[in-house]
Design a protein around this motif. Sequence first.
Motif, short mmCIF file in Angstrom:
data_model
loop_
_atom_site.label_atom_id
_atom_site.label_comp_id
_atom_site.label_asym_id
_atom_site.label_seq_id
_atom_site.Cartn_x
_atom_site.Cartn_y
_atom_site.Cartn_z
N LEU A 333 0.82 -1.21 0.00
CA LEU A 333 0.00 0.00 0.00
C LEU A 333 0.86 1.26 0.00
CD1 LEU A 333 -2.64 -1.26 2.57
CD2 LEU A 333 -3.14 -0.70 0.18
N GLN A 334 1.90 1.27 0.80
CA GLN A 334 2.79 2.43 0.86
C GLN A 334 3.47 2.66 -0.48
OE1 GLN A 334 5.34 1.51 4.15
NE2 GLN A 334 3.72 1.81 5.68
N ASP A 335 3.86 1.56 -1.14
CA ASP A 335 4.49 1.66 -2.45
C ASP A 335 3.54 2.28 -3.46
OD1 ASP A 335 6.29 1.35 -4.49
OD2 ASP A 335 5.93 -0.79 -4.77
N ALA A 336 2.29 1.82 -3.46
CA ALA A 336 1.29 2.36 -4.39
C ALA A 336 1.01 3.83 -4.12
CB ALA A 336 0.00 1.54 -4.30
N ALA A 337 0.87 4.17 -2.85
CA ALA A 337 0.57 5.55 -2.47
C ALA A 337 1.72 6.49 -2.83
CB ALA A 337 0.26 5.63 -0.98
N ALA A 338 2.95 6.04 -2.59
CA ALA A 338 4.11 6.88 -2.88
C ALA A 338 4.24 7.15 -4.37
CB ALA A 338 5.38 6.23 -2.34
N GLY A 339 3.88 6.15 -5.17
CA GLY A 339 3.95 6.34 -6.61
C GLY A 339 2.89 7.30 -7.12
N ARG A 341 1.16 9.68 -5.11
CA ARG A 341 1.23 10.98 -4.45
C ARG A 341 2.55 11.10 -3.69
NH1 ARG A 341 -2.19 11.76 -7.47
NH2 ARG A 341 -4.29 12.65 -7.19
N PRO A 342 3.67 11.28 -4.40
CA PRO A 342 4.96 11.42 -3.72
C PRO A 342 4.98 12.64 -2.80
CG PRO A 342 5.12 12.03 -6.05
CD PRO A 342 3.79 11.39 -5.86
N GLY A 343 5.62 12.47 -1.65
CA GLY A 343 5.71 13.56 -0.69
C GLY A 343 4.56 13.64 0.28
N GLU A 345 3.60 11.02 2.34
CA GLU A 345 3.70 9.75 3.05
C GLU A 345 2.93 9.74 4.36
OE1 GLU A 345 6.18 11.32 1.64
OE2 GLU A 345 6.85 9.93 0.07
N ARG A 346 2.98 10.84 5.09
CA ARG A 346 2.30 10.88 6.39
C ARG A 346 0.79 10.77 6.21
NH1 ARG A 346 3.76 15.57 10.59
NH2 ARG A 346 5.73 14.42 10.42
N ARG A 347 0.26 11.52 5.27
CA ARG A 347 -1.18 11.45 4.99
C ARG A 347 -1.56 10.05 4.55
NH1 ARG A 347 -3.68 13.87 -0.53
NH2 ARG A 347 -5.85 13.22 -0.29
N ALA A 348 -0.75 9.46 3.66
CA ALA A 348 -1.05 8.12 3.17
C ALA A 348 -1.01 7.09 4.30
CB ALA A 348 -0.08 7.73 2.07
N ALA A 349 -0.04 7.23 5.20
CA ALA A 349 0.09 6.28 6.30
C ALA A 349 -1.14 6.29 7.20
CB ALA A 349 1.35 6.59 7.12
N GLN A 350 -1.69 7.47 7.43
CA GLN A 350 -2.90 7.57 8.25
C GLN A 350 -4.07 6.87 7.57
OE1 GLN A 350 -3.22 11.83 8.66
NE2 GLN A 350 -1.96 11.89 10.51
N ILE A 351 -4.22 7.07 6.27
CA ILE A 351 -5.31 6.44 5.54
C ILE A 351 -5.14 4.92 5.55
CG2 ILE A 351 -6.41 6.21 3.28
CD1 ILE A 351 -5.54 9.12 2.73
N ILE A 352 -3.90 4.46 5.31
CA ILE A 352 -3.63 3.03 5.28
C ILE A 352 -3.92 2.39 6.63
CG2 ILE A 352 -1.77 1.31 5.09
CD1 ILE A 352 -0.51 3.20 2.96
#
Length: 370
Positions: A333-339, A341-343, A345-352
Amino acid sequence: MAPELHLLGLSTARPGPLSSAVPQPLATARWCAAQGWPVHPLAVGRKTPAGNCEACRRPGHTYSGCPCTTEGRWCHGFRAATRDADRIDRWWGGHPEFGVGVSCGPAGLVVIDIDAHRQSLPDRSRLLPGIPIPDHVDLTGLTNGFHTLAVLAALRGAPDPAADGSTLRVRTPSGGLHVWYRAPEAGAWRSSAGSGGGRALAWQVDVRAHGGYIIAPGTTTRAGAYTALGTVRRPAVLPAWLAQELERTGHLPQERPAGPKPVPPRALQAVIAAGGGRQGAFGVLSSVLAEVTACAAHTEGVGFSEKLNRASYTAGGLVSAGHLTREQAEQILQDAAAGARPGQERRAAQIIRSGMTAGSRRPLYLGRHG
């Protein structure tokens, strides 16, 4: 001060001579047009557009190609809205009992429509669309749109729009509130399909923008008056955080074209190559991850947060059923999110984290062939 503004409650001074001679609906329509807002008549005592002419009521008739608007008739509701002074005087001068509607899109308006209806609380997933609310959160006391909008604002660390004294706010007869804003770009947002639809901002909180209309302050229906609050009579610019929420909840004017078919995230490819995870689990997760990775083709307006949350929920169910380890799922999930929406990561981690936690409560078993 223009006497029309007195009719909208702007001043407590004695109205001038024009205000006593001009019916309030006509004065309201003139005032709205002067703000650059196209107006159209509302049916007597109601909040719906005045009826079409006989020809426009026939089955199969549509607005496209209809001559009524060019001939000066108010058929087809907000599509016939105008700022033409002569037409306004003719419409409301001849029918002073009509109410006043404002076509939001051409006016460049985004109005947050907060309801206070007595309804049973819906499923948690509908309170703040796209934002999961864990089961342990106590919802006691949450009964209407004022509450859900306040919760959304608090989650974003932003002021509650219902209390925004810097913009025009209009109390509705049912106890709701219309909070008027100017769109950063005219027609840049579209209306909600309804409080139960996928584009609602929150439960009992809709949006009136392109493709819709709003009732002008000073209008009176059988239910009561639409009354402007405070002293501000001009809409402020739509706050940036609300613009982001409108984007997240699908209020952009049109769908973006589909991007190129994405490949699975590197972490997912590695799991499959190493023999981890079953083919069935790969297929299920890959399909929802494709929506996340496709967001890379567009910087905004594609519901990235909602799509990542959906993928995380699915991954949580797969982990709970034993198809993947939590570490594998989080990395994928982190790999997909980083690709996509780079930069962020914190927002993506909360959603994940939130999505996987919710999904883990419902194990996703794929059967013996999964």
